[in-house]
Motif scaffolding. Sequence first.
Motif, PDB file in Angstrom:
ATOM      1  N   LYS A  85     -11.162 -12.345   3.543  1.00  0.00           N
ATOM      2  CA  LYS A  85     -10.519 -11.049   4.347  1.00  0.00           C
ATOM      3  C   LYS A  85      -8.998 -11.324   4.432  1.00  0.00           C
ATOM      4  CE  LYS A  85     -10.969  -7.488   6.870  1.00  0.00           C
ATOM      5  NZ  LYS A  85     -11.464  -6.005   6.273  1.00  0.00           N
ATOM      6  N   ASP A  86      -8.650 -12.414   4.794  1.00  0.00           N
ATOM      7  CA  ASP A  86      -7.051 -12.457   4.878  1.00  0.00           C
ATOM      8  C   ASP A  86      -6.591 -12.333   3.571  1.00  0.00           C
ATOM      9  OD1 ASP A  86      -7.360 -13.329   7.558  1.00  0.00           O
ATOM     10  OD2 ASP A  86      -7.426 -15.317   7.145  1.00  0.00           O
ATOM     11  N   PHE A  87      -7.276 -13.056   2.598  1.00  0.00           N
ATOM     12  CA  PHE A  87      -6.701 -12.808   1.043  1.00  0.00           C
ATOM     13  C   PHE A  87      -6.495 -11.294   0.555  1.00  0.00           C
ATOM     14  CE2 PHE A  87      -7.700 -11.968  -3.210  1.00  0.00           C
ATOM     15  CZ  PHE A  87      -6.482 -12.648  -4.090  1.00  0.00           C
ATOM     16  N   SER A  88      -7.615 -10.542   1.109  1.00  0.00           N
ATOM     17  CA  SER A  88      -7.604  -9.314   0.564  1.00  0.00           C
ATOM     18  C   SER A  88      -6.396  -8.288   1.244  1.00  0.00           C
ATOM     19  CB  SER A  88      -9.069  -8.517   1.151  1.00  0.00           C
ATOM     20  OG  SER A  88      -9.305  -8.449   2.425  1.00  0.00           O
ATOM     21  N   GLU A  89      -6.159  -8.706   2.454  1.00  0.00           N
ATOM     22  CA  GLU A  89      -5.199  -8.002   3.208  1.00  0.00           C
ATOM     23  C   GLU A  89      -3.896  -8.268   2.649  1.00  0.00           C
ATOM     24  OE1 GLU A  89      -5.169  -9.419   7.156  1.00  0.00           O
ATOM     25  OE2 GLU A  89      -7.101  -8.172   7.724  1.00  0.00           O
ATOM     26  N   ASP A  90      -3.454  -9.632   2.056  1.00  0.00           N
ATOM     27  CA  ASP A  90      -2.125  -9.870   1.268  1.00  0.00           C
ATOM     28  C   ASP A  90      -2.249  -9.306  -0.100  1.00  0.00           C
ATOM     29  OD1 ASP A  90       0.174 -11.026   1.424  1.00  0.00           O
ATOM     30  OD2 ASP A  90      -0.350 -13.010   0.729  1.00  0.00           O
ATOM     31  N   PHE A  91      -3.479  -9.110  -0.638  1.00  0.00           N
ATOM     32  CA  PHE A  91      -3.754  -8.682  -1.893  1.00  0.00           C
ATOM     33  C   PHE A  91      -3.312  -7.230  -2.187  1.00  0.00           C
ATOM     34  CE2 PHE A  91      -6.251  -7.381  -5.796  1.00  0.00           C
ATOM     35  CZ  PHE A  91      -5.810  -8.190  -6.628  1.00  0.00           C
ATOM     36  N   ASN A  92      -3.956  -6.399  -1.041  1.00  0.00           N
ATOM     37  CA  ASN A  92      -3.797  -4.985  -0.825  1.00  0.00           C
ATOM     38  C   ASN A  92      -2.227  -4.661  -0.559  1.00  0.00           C
ATOM     39  OD1 ASN A  92      -6.490  -4.181  -1.470  1.00  0.00           O
ATOM     40  ND2 ASN A  92      -7.005  -4.708   0.538  1.00  0.00           N
TER      41      ASN A  92
END
Length: 314
Positions: A85-92
Amino acid sequence: MKNSEENSTQEVDILDLFKIFKKAGQKIEHFFLRIINFFIRNAIVIAVLVVLGVVAGYVLDKRVTPTYQTTLVIPVAFSTGEYLKDFSEDFNAKNPVLLQKAGVKATDFNSLQVKPLTDLKQIEGKEHLFLRFVSENNILEKEELKKTILDKASRVQLSLTHPKTINGQQVLTKVLDYLRKNEYYKQLAAIYKEQLAIHIQSNLEAEKQLDKVLNTKLTGAEKLPYSINGEAIDFENYVLARKQLQKHTLDLQKEEIAHQEFLKPITKGSAKQVQGFSFYGKRIYVFPIAFIFLYIAFILFVRMLKKARKLNKA
């Protein structure tokens, strides 16, 4: 005399009520006839507006860039869901440093969604009651609740939206390759695999012990006590205990297979169109109706202006 007067009064009331309904019906009928008459008198203009609306909607729908979605299901454990989840926020957010390390271009995707494939009903015991209480009473913020549920999930679906020309599976593979480089979670994955293997071996040993008891001829000893891990159970519960133990062992073996490799994909979905041109596009229907309503509004506005000018002259 009184009865006759009351009857006559009731008849008058019924007649009055009938007249009211009749007038209301006539007004409604007159209203619909006026609408029909309006469309007949303005048939040519309305037909032109419909054609213009369809053409405008068709052109705008066709200009929409087709968007596709590719999905991937992976097993998660030991707070990996929160990590994703944390990765997806940074990725988006399209962090340039992160994208460069992952080998992904900003134009390769629109967004990455992380969805837990577990709901509150699948979580048992005190955890289920706690999460249900938190959800119903709005104790946690929506995003925090999502992270909490995500942390309890055993499977997670990654959904990547991307342009038609991009291979979504290749982008997701690069994402997983980058995620696997995290040393902390790699070590946790190794420990989790070891614990699963130990747990499975322990269950298999317990099954062997139960098999020995079930294969022993017990005459006149239906209630013979037997101990498993220091706890005594009765003979009639041996079969039930063995079935439950077998099911638990099978679930652990499935989990062991899923976690042979850190973030190993379980299923890969093909790319599906989620946005783009279609003859059933919304604008094709909305624009003709909107043009007709604008035309009606224009006519009403002109009539109001004429009435206002007459009042000024008077």
